[in-house]
Design an enzyme around this catalytic site. Structure first.
Site, PDB file in Angstrom:
ATOM      1  N   ASN A 114     -12.737   3.573   3.571  1.00 35.25           N
ATOM      2  CA  ASN A 114     -13.633   2.651   2.888  1.00 35.25           C
ATOM      3  C   ASN A 114     -13.499   1.274   3.518  1.00 35.25           C
ATOM      4  OD1 ASN A 114     -14.331   4.692   1.006  1.00 35.25           O
ATOM      5  ND2 ASN A 114     -12.480   4.260  -0.159  1.00 35.25           N
TER       6      ASN A 114
ATOM      7  N   ASP B  86      -1.030   8.903  -1.938  1.00 38.16           N
ATOM      8  CA  ASP B  86      -1.825   8.018  -2.784  1.00 38.16           C
ATOM      9  C   ASP B  86      -1.306   8.108  -4.220  1.00 38.16           C
ATOM     10  OD1 ASP B  86      -4.936   6.702  -2.466  1.00 38.16           O
ATOM     11  OD2 ASP B  86      -4.154   7.056  -4.501  1.00 38.16           O
TER      12      ASP B  86
ATOM     13  N   HIS C  92      -0.710  -5.642   9.936  1.00 44.22           N
ATOM     14  CA  HIS C  92      -1.871  -5.866   9.079  1.00 44.22           C
ATOM     15  C   HIS C  92      -3.169  -5.931   9.875  1.00 44.22           C
ATOM     16  CE1 HIS C  92      -3.862  -7.324   5.399  1.00 44.22           C
ATOM     17  NE2 HIS C  92      -4.616  -8.012   6.239  1.00 44.22           N
TER      18      HIS C  92
ATOM     19  N   CYS D  24      -0.413  -8.920   0.476  1.00 42.69           N
ATOM     20  CA  CYS D  24      -0.989  -7.606   0.808  1.00 42.69           C
ATOM     21  C   CYS D  24      -0.095  -6.467   0.329  1.00 42.69           C
ATOM     22  CB  CYS D  24      -1.227  -7.501   2.312  1.00 42.69           C
ATOM     23  SG  CYS D  24      -1.826  -5.870   2.803  1.00 42.69           S
TER      24      CYS D  24
ATOM     25  N   CYS E  29       1.107  -4.161   3.182  1.00 41.03           N
ATOM     26  CA  CYS E  29       2.158  -4.805   3.980  1.00 41.03           C
ATOM     27  C   CYS E  29       3.492  -4.706   3.251  1.00 41.03           C
ATOM     28  CB  CYS E  29       1.827  -6.266   4.268  1.00 41.03           C
ATOM     29  SG  CYS E  29       0.666  -6.506   5.627  1.00 41.03           S
TER      30      CYS E  29
ATOM     31  N   HIS F 281      -6.681   1.505   5.908  1.00 38.55           N
ATOM     32  CA  HIS F 281      -6.014   2.769   5.578  1.00 38.55           C
ATOM     33  C   HIS F 281      -6.993   3.916   5.700  1.00 38.55           C
ATOM     34  CE1 HIS F 281      -7.523   0.918   1.862  1.00 38.55           C
ATOM     35  NE2 HIS F 281      -7.751   2.150   1.430  1.00 38.55           N
TER      36      HIS F 281
ATOM     37  N   HIS G 250      -6.057  -3.703   3.534  1.00 37.25           N
ATOM     38  CA  HIS G 250      -5.189  -3.394   4.672  1.00 37.25           C
ATOM     39  C   HIS G 250      -5.673  -2.023   5.132  1.00 37.25           C
ATOM     40  CE1 HIS G 250      -0.898  -3.290   6.542  1.00 37.25           C
ATOM     41  NE2 HIS G 250      -1.520  -2.179   6.932  1.00 37.25           N
TER      42      HIS G 250
HETATM   43  P1  AMP Z   1      -9.487   2.024  -1.184  1.00 38.61           P
HETATM   44  O1  AMP Z   1     -10.341   2.029  -2.410  1.00 38.61           O
HETATM   45  O2  AMP Z   1     -10.055   2.835  -0.057  1.00 38.61           O
HETATM   46  O3  AMP Z   1      -9.091   0.627  -0.777  1.00 38.61           O
HETATM   47  O4  AMP Z   1      -8.173   2.819  -1.554  1.00 38.61           O
HETATM   48  C1  AMP Z   1      -7.013   2.254  -2.016  1.00 38.61           C
HETATM   49  C2  AMP Z   1      -6.143   3.398  -2.446  1.00 38.61           C
HETATM   50  O5  AMP Z   1      -4.821   2.919  -2.571  1.00 38.61           O
HETATM   51  C3  AMP Z   1      -6.522   4.027  -3.791  1.00 38.61           C
HETATM   52  O6  AMP Z   1      -6.804   5.419  -3.609  1.00 38.61           O
HETATM   53  C4  AMP Z   1      -5.284   3.809  -4.654  1.00 38.61           C
HETATM   54  O7  AMP Z   1      -5.007   4.889  -5.518  1.00 38.61           O
HETATM   55  C5  AMP Z   1      -4.201   3.629  -3.613  1.00 38.61           C
HETATM   56  N1  AMP Z   1      -3.046   2.857  -4.047  1.00 38.61           N
HETATM   57  C6  AMP Z   1      -3.044   1.668  -4.697  1.00 38.61           C
HETATM   58  N2  AMP Z   1      -1.785   1.242  -4.895  1.00 38.61           N
HETATM   59  C7  AMP Z   1      -0.971   2.178  -4.353  1.00 38.61           C
HETATM   60  C8  AMP Z   1       0.446   2.306  -4.236  1.00 38.61           C
HETATM   61  N3  AMP Z   1       1.297   1.392  -4.725  1.00 38.61           N
HETATM   62  N4  AMP Z   1       0.932   3.421  -3.624  1.00 38.61           N
HETATM   63  C9  AMP Z   1       0.096   4.352  -3.141  1.00 38.61           C
HETATM   64  N5  AMP Z   1      -1.250   4.273  -3.193  1.00 38.61           N
HETATM   65  C10 AMP Z   1      -1.774   3.208  -3.804  1.00 38.61           C
HETATM   66 ZN    ZN Z   2      -1.418  -5.807   4.999  1.00 37.14          ZN
END
Ligand code: AMP
Ligand code: ZN
Length: 124
Positions: free
Chosen positions: A98, A38, A54, A12, A15, A111, A109
């Site tokens: 989402n 983000d 988690h 994850c 995580c 968010h 995970h």
């Molecule tokens: P979701 O589509 O709601 O699952 O959003 C996942 C979000 O995580 C997206 O907006 C990505 O840009 C963001 N994301 C992915 N990897 C990272 C990372 N390493 N650090 C910060 N944000 C990330």
């Molecule tokens: Zn997680």
């Protein structure tokens, strides 16, 4: 059941971020919650809030998570202002979670996206 981050550390992404194994640009941290920018922001302000433990998505949330989620939602407005969102009602912010494939979830995970700042935004 909520699992410890270590149970998902190999698989994850968030995580790993919560455990400090992958770097993030931190916005806020306490014993239960981490907020970080983000990596591909849609808006001038765009950060994510995660529980450190988690939980795969909102679909797994139950009564045992009421306090944690309440804490996250109550914290979001403060962090939004601190990160540069203008005050309500002229400013404000958008909160998005989402959930599942058809809900557009990519990282499994839980968010909360918090987005704000002057428009136009890239998306949303
Ligand atoms: P979701 O589509 O709601 O699952 O959003 C996942 C979000 O995580 C997206 O907006 C990505 O840009 C963001 N994301 C992915 N990897 C990272 C990372 N390493 N650090 C910060 N944000 C990330
Ligand atoms: Zn997680």
């Amino acid at each position: 059941m909520t699992l410890l981050p270590s149970d998902h550390l190999e698989t994850c992404l968030f995580c790993k971020i919560a455990a400090g194994k992958i770097p993030s640009r931190k916005v806020y941290e306490d014993d239960q919650i981490l907020a970080f920018h983000d990596i591909q922001p849609w808006a001038p302000v765009h950060f994510l809030m995660i529980p450190k433990r988690h939980i795969a998505s909102m679909a797994q949330v139950g009564p045992e998570h009421e306090a944690l989620l309440g804490r996250m939602m109550a914290l979001a407005p403060r962090l939004a202002l601190e990160q540069g969102c203008r005050p309500y009602p002229e400013g404000g912010f958008r909160i998005v979670t989402n959930t599942g494939a058809e809900g557009g979830q990519e990282v499994h995970h839980l968010h909360i996206h918090v987005m704000g700042g002057p428009r136009p935004w890239l998306r949303g």
